[in-house]
Design a protein around this motif. Structure first.
Motif, PDB file in Angstrom:
ATOM      1  N   THR A 115     -12.144   5.422  -4.417  1.00 52.37           N
ATOM      2  CA  THR A 115     -12.311   6.133  -5.585  1.00 52.37           C
ATOM      3  C   THR A 115     -10.776   6.771  -5.836  1.00 52.37           C
ATOM      4  OG1 THR A 115     -14.968   5.506  -6.020  1.00 52.37           O
ATOM      5  CG2 THR A 115     -13.461   7.462  -7.537  1.00 52.37           C
ATOM      6  N   GLU A 116     -10.449   6.819  -6.898  1.00 47.73           N
ATOM      7  CA  GLU A 116      -9.040   7.681  -7.404  1.00 47.73           C
ATOM      8  C   GLU A 116      -9.646   8.579  -8.167  1.00 47.73           C
ATOM      9  OE1 GLU A 116      -6.324   5.490  -9.307  1.00 47.73           O
ATOM     10  OE2 GLU A 116      -6.818   3.492  -8.230  1.00 47.73           O
ATOM     11  N   PRO A 117      -9.285  10.161  -7.535  1.00 50.25           N
ATOM     12  CA  PRO A 117     -10.057  11.777  -8.727  1.00 50.25           C
ATOM     13  C   PRO A 117      -9.853  11.850  -9.769  1.00 50.25           C
ATOM     14  CG  PRO A 117      -8.376  11.744  -6.895  1.00 50.25           C
ATOM     15  CD  PRO A 117      -8.959  10.879  -6.408  1.00 50.25           C
ATOM     16  N   ALA A 118      -8.224  11.116  -9.477  1.00 52.64           N
ATOM     17  CA  ALA A 118      -7.805  11.279 -11.821  1.00 52.64           C
ATOM     18  C   ALA A 118      -9.106  11.070 -12.224  1.00 52.64           C
ATOM     19  CB  ALA A 118      -6.997  11.827 -12.055  1.00 52.64           C
ATOM     20  N   THR A 119      -9.798   9.153 -12.255  1.00 49.97           N
ATOM     21  CA  THR A 119     -10.670   8.959 -12.569  1.00 49.97           C
ATOM     22  C   THR A 119     -11.850   9.344 -12.999  1.00 49.97           C
ATOM     23  OG1 THR A 119     -11.018   7.864 -11.020  1.00 49.97           O
ATOM     24  CG2 THR A 119      -9.050   7.318 -11.796  1.00 49.97           C
ATOM     25  N   ILE A 120     -12.007  10.638 -12.068  1.00 52.73           N
ATOM     26  CA  ILE A 120     -13.871  10.503 -12.511  1.00 52.73           C
ATOM     27  C   ILE A 120     -13.469  11.903 -12.677  1.00 52.73           C
ATOM     28  CG2 ILE A 120     -14.265  10.605 -10.587  1.00 52.73           C
ATOM     29  CD1 ILE A 120     -17.481   9.303 -10.789  1.00 52.73           C
ATOM     30  N   VAL A 121     -12.784  13.020 -12.227  1.00 52.34           N
ATOM     31  CA  VAL A 121     -13.118  14.569 -11.794  1.00 52.34           C
ATOM     32  C   VAL A 121     -12.966  15.336 -13.370  1.00 52.34           C
ATOM     33  CG1 VAL A 121     -12.138  15.975 -10.426  1.00 52.34           C
ATOM     34  CG2 VAL A 121     -12.619  14.120  -9.247  1.00 52.34           C
ATOM     35  N   VAL A 172      -3.215  -0.862  -1.735  1.00 55.29           N
ATOM     36  CA  VAL A 172      -3.455  -0.065  -0.838  1.00 55.29           C
ATOM     37  C   VAL A 172      -2.783   1.389  -1.696  1.00 55.29           C
ATOM     38  CG1 VAL A 172      -3.315   0.822   1.631  1.00 55.29           C
ATOM     39  CG2 VAL A 172      -4.468  -0.973   1.112  1.00 55.29           C
ATOM     40  N   GLY A 173      -1.595   1.351  -1.184  1.00 54.12           N
ATOM     41  CA  GLY A 173      -0.616   2.286  -1.580  1.00 54.12           C
ATOM     42  C   GLY A 173      -0.694   3.460  -2.537  1.00 54.12           C
ATOM     43  N   GLU A 174      -1.173   2.734  -3.842  1.00 52.21           N
ATOM     44  CA  GLU A 174      -1.126   3.265  -5.215  1.00 52.21           C
ATOM     45  C   GLU A 174      -2.937   4.529  -5.021  1.00 52.21           C
ATOM     46  OE1 GLU A 174      -2.216   1.360  -8.411  1.00 52.21           O
ATOM     47  OE2 GLU A 174      -2.333  -0.924  -7.001  1.00 52.21           O
ATOM     48  N   VAL A 175      -3.690   3.205  -4.512  1.00 53.03           N
ATOM     49  CA  VAL A 175      -4.992   4.634  -4.359  1.00 53.03           C
ATOM     50  C   VAL A 175      -5.143   5.563  -3.643  1.00 53.03           C
ATOM     51  CG1 VAL A 175      -6.967   4.459  -3.128  1.00 53.03           C
ATOM     52  CG2 VAL A 175      -6.459   2.653  -4.490  1.00 53.03           C
ATOM     53  N   VAL A 176      -3.913   5.294  -2.110  1.00 55.76           N
ATOM     54  CA  VAL A 176      -3.727   6.651  -1.517  1.00 55.76           C
ATOM     55  C   VAL A 176      -2.752   7.477  -1.805  1.00 55.76           C
ATOM     56  CG1 VAL A 176      -2.891   7.009   1.183  1.00 55.76           C
ATOM     57  CG2 VAL A 176      -4.338   5.195   0.437  1.00 55.76           C
ATOM     58  N   ALA A 177      -1.492   7.208  -2.395  1.00 53.27           N
ATOM     59  CA  ALA A 177      -1.018   7.774  -3.007  1.00 53.27           C
ATOM     60  C   ALA A 177      -1.790   8.990  -4.847  1.00 53.27           C
ATOM     61  CB  ALA A 177       0.315   7.252  -4.045  1.00 53.27           C
ATOM     62  N   HIS A 178      -2.646   8.258  -5.029  1.00 49.67           N
ATOM     63  CA  HIS A 178      -3.210   9.085  -6.354  1.00 49.67           C
ATOM     64  C   HIS A 178      -4.431  10.003  -5.356  1.00 49.67           C
ATOM     65  CE1 HIS A 178      -2.199   5.148  -9.256  1.00 49.67           C
ATOM     66  NE2 HIS A 178      -1.865   5.939  -9.381  1.00 49.67           N
ATOM     67  N   ASP A 201       5.023  16.319   2.471  1.00 54.36           N
ATOM     68  CA  ASP A 201       5.277  17.574   1.756  1.00 54.36           C
ATOM     69  C   ASP A 201       5.670  16.861   1.157  1.00 54.36           C
ATOM     70  OD1 ASP A 201       5.074  19.160   3.985  1.00 54.36           O
ATOM     71  OD2 ASP A 201       6.489  18.780   5.394  1.00 54.36           O
ATOM     72  N   HIS A 202       5.926  15.674   1.036  1.00 57.81           N
ATOM     73  CA  HIS A 202       6.778  15.190  -0.188  1.00 57.81           C
ATOM     74  C   HIS A 202       6.097  14.952  -1.890  1.00 57.81           C
ATOM     75  CE1 HIS A 202      11.156  15.388   1.050  1.00 57.81           C
ATOM     76  NE2 HIS A 202      10.986  15.346   1.628  1.00 57.81           N
ATOM     77  N   LEU A 203       4.366  14.213  -0.999  1.00 58.45           N
ATOM     78  CA  LEU A 203       3.602  14.128  -2.102  1.00 58.45           C
ATOM     79  C   LEU A 203       2.546  15.063  -3.060  1.00 58.45           C
ATOM     80  CD1 LEU A 203       3.298  10.089  -0.887  1.00 58.45           C
ATOM     81  CD2 LEU A 203       4.686  11.233  -2.889  1.00 58.45           C
ATOM     82  N   ALA A 204       2.319  15.385  -1.348  1.00 52.50           N
ATOM     83  CA  ALA A 204       1.401  15.858  -1.619  1.00 52.50           C
ATOM     84  C   ALA A 204       1.426  17.739  -2.682  1.00 52.50           C
ATOM     85  CB  ALA A 204       0.474  16.803  -0.302  1.00 52.50           C
ATOM     86  N   ASP A 303       4.413   3.846 -12.861  1.00 51.12           N
ATOM     87  CA  ASP A 303       3.855   4.563 -12.209  1.00 51.12           C
ATOM     88  C   ASP A 303       4.062   3.185 -10.806  1.00 51.12           C
ATOM     89  OD1 ASP A 303       2.121   5.775 -10.117  1.00 51.12           O
ATOM     90  OD2 ASP A 303      -0.063   5.225 -11.589  1.00 51.12           O
ATOM     91  N   GLY A 304       3.975   3.793  -9.041  1.00 46.93           N
ATOM     92  CA  GLY A 304       4.255   2.950  -8.073  1.00 46.93           C
ATOM     93  C   GLY A 304       4.338   2.946  -7.431  1.00 46.93           C
ATOM     94  N   ALA A 305       3.393   2.033  -6.970  1.00 44.99           N
ATOM     95  CA  ALA A 305       3.005   2.437  -4.958  1.00 44.99           C
ATOM     96  C   ALA A 305       2.987   0.959  -4.224  1.00 44.99           C
ATOM     97  CB  ALA A 305       2.534   3.618  -5.053  1.00 44.99           C
ATOM     98  N   GLY A 306       2.636   0.900  -2.826  1.00 48.53           N
ATOM     99  CA  GLY A 306       2.214   0.040  -2.583  1.00 48.53           C
ATOM    100  C   GLY A 306       2.492  -1.566  -2.392  1.00 48.53           C
ATOM    101  N   GLY A 307       4.041  -1.184  -3.358  1.00 47.91           N
ATOM    102  CA  GLY A 307       5.174  -2.711  -3.348  1.00 47.91           C
ATOM    103  C   GLY A 307       4.825  -2.975  -4.974  1.00 47.91           C
ATOM    104  N   GLN A 308       3.853  -2.341  -5.870  1.00 41.65           N
ATOM    105  CA  GLN A 308       3.068  -3.128  -6.693  1.00 41.65           C
ATOM    106  C   GLN A 308       3.860  -1.486  -8.312  1.00 41.65           C
ATOM    107  OE1 GLN A 308       0.037  -4.875  -8.072  1.00 41.65           O
ATOM    108  NE2 GLN A 308      -0.907  -4.359  -6.109  1.00 41.65           N
ATOM    109  N   LEU A 309       4.348  -1.960  -9.159  1.00 46.10           N
ATOM    110  CA  LEU A 309       4.287  -1.352 -10.222  1.00 46.10           C
ATOM    111  C   LEU A 309       4.563  -0.936 -11.062  1.00 46.10           C
ATOM    112  CD1 LEU A 309       6.970   1.373 -11.480  1.00 46.10           C
ATOM    113  CD2 LEU A 309       7.859  -0.750 -11.718  1.00 46.10           C
ATOM    114  N   SER A 310       2.882  -0.605 -12.026  1.00 48.57           N
ATOM    115  CA  SER A 310       2.377  -0.939 -13.212  1.00 48.57           C
ATOM    116  C   SER A 310       3.269  -0.063 -14.563  1.00 48.57           C
ATOM    117  CB  SER A 310       1.224   0.453 -13.014  1.00 48.57           C
ATOM    118  OG  SER A 310       0.805   0.320 -14.359  1.00 48.57           O
ATOM    119  N   VAL A 311       3.459  -0.313 -15.779  1.00 47.22           N
ATOM    120  CA  VAL A 311       4.046   0.379 -16.553  1.00 47.22           C
ATOM    121  C   VAL A 311       2.888  -0.107 -17.722  1.00 47.22           C
ATOM    122  CG1 VAL A 311       6.582  -0.011 -15.779  1.00 47.22           C
ATOM    123  CG2 VAL A 311       5.384  -1.951 -17.288  1.00 47.22           C
TER     124      VAL A 311
END
Length: 375
Positions: A115-121, A172-178, A201-204, A303-311
């Motif tokens: 679960t990505e926190p921005a979708t529910i918190v 997996v990458g987009e979930v962990v990044a989010h 350091d770069h992402l959090a 919004d891109g991560a894990g080799g996938q890009l979402s526009v």
């Protein structure tokens, strides 16, 4: 940053002691990570209770388990009330929090893995307004040994057997990044290597704390005042960060780097598609917004991560149009990414003719940005 770098004073703690029930939210990629993190928080809370939720999409059910340090209080299956599993989960979680707030016990909310926190918190924060609930910190659990491959590899959730249903095609990458980018605290088992620490350091967020499980303080998480960290645009149940915030001040280290790419010019639709492999594929985490000369009024999310890009569309521009991407890489050459960005921008010659010229051009972006009338 350890959990107790900036502990509240006694007066501040007393100000928070207003009779509301505090909630700590746990997010993780896997069940193992979720169990470890939630358990570590629960044992640190006086009279704490844990509410865990799981999606059983194939059966149209949500499993709710409630327990404290004495054992299981409840294990029940709740029918989904919507065709949208996320909407059903949100409603069940909110009702459960309201029900348990009457007991006055600190709540550890363990959301389903992936679960990505921005979708529910943000929904929890809104629902808590006026209720006897206070949404505290969001704790994200990661595996130090796999965090780099999780973030920058190209595995899909279903390839690892952890998708939230048959239609869940997230990487997996987009979930962990989010998860990491939203967290108030990031927790892990084994110590971080210097490269793994550089990734955080770069992402959090700069204010997010981090620590090993054995030094986690659940009480400190209760004292965090949660908020919606990003201004967001919502398309149905999809929430994307269109404002990634300032580029990190973290120095390039151990092959981890971040660059900010900024222009007042739009992308050329054709060249944007040709430059996507350099801008959005491989071990890159990209977030931001852009515009196209064919749709000057539309702010587009990247919004891109894990080799996938979402526009996708993110509403109208609140001010002047801008193309801004913040890209973090693991290895590779940031100069290659910067050059691809520059090539994708509209040139001086292409500006000639203005909006009238581009109004007659088919940009080929209807599948991502919506159908556009040409003429």
């Amino acid at each position: 940053m350890p959990m107790d770098d900036n502990p509240l004073t006694d007066d501040e703690r007393n100000d928070r002691n207003d009779g509301s029930t505090p909630v700590v939210t746990i997010c993780a990629l896997t069940e193992t990570q979720r169990v470890a993190a939630a358990g570590s928080v629960l044992v640190d809370l006086d009279r704490g209770v844990q509410l865990s939720f799981d999606l059983l999409n194939h059966r149209g059910l949500i499993r709710r388990r409630i327990h404290d340090l004495t054992g299981i209080v409840e294990d029940t299956l709740i029918p989904m009330e919507h065709g949208c599993a996320h909407c059903s989960l949100r409603d069940v979680v909110i009702r459960s929090l309201r029900e348990w707030s009457a007991h006055g016990r600190p709540i550890v909310l363990a959301l389903p893995p992936t679960t990505e926190p921005a979708t529910i918190v943000p929904d929890l924060i809104e629902a808590a307004d006026g209720d006897r609930l206070r949404i505290g910190g969001v704790l994200v659990a990661i595996d130090a040994a796999t965090v780099e491959s999780d973030l920058f590899g190209d595995d899909l959730l279903d390839e690892r057997g952890i998708a939230q249903g048959a239609t869940d095609r997230r990487a997996v990458g987009e979930v962990v990044a989010h998860q990491i980018e939203y967290a108030d605290a990031v927790v892990f088992g084994a110590p971080l290597s210097t490269r793994q620490a550089a990734i955080l350091d770069h992402l959090a967020r700069e204010t997010a704390s981090r620590c090993q499980l054995h030094s986690l303080s659940g009480a400190d998480l209760l004292d965090v005042e949660s908020h919606d960290h990003f201004r967001t645009a919502t398309d149905g149940c999809r929430t994307a960060a269109v404002e990634p915030g300032p580029a990190t001040d973290a120095a390039d280290s151990d092959g981890i780097w971040t660059i900010e790419l900024l222009s007042d010019r739009p992308f050329s639709p054709d060249r944007l598609r040709s430059e996507l492999p350099a801008l959005g594929a491989g071990p890159l985490r990209g977030r931001g917004h852009f515009w196209l000369p064919t749709r000057p009024e539309l702010r587009c999310v990247w919004d891109g991560a894990g080799g996938q890009l979402s526009v996708g569309p993110a509403g109208e521009w609140p001010g002047p149009q801008q193309t801004r991407l913040v890209i973090t890489g693991a290895g590779g050459d940031p100069a290659v990414v910067r050059a691809a960005f520059d090539r994708a921008l509209l040139t001086d010659a292409e500006y000639v003719g203005g909006a009238e010229r581009w109004a007659r051009v088919d940009d080929g972006m209807d599948p991502w940005l919506g159908v556009r009338m040409i003429g």
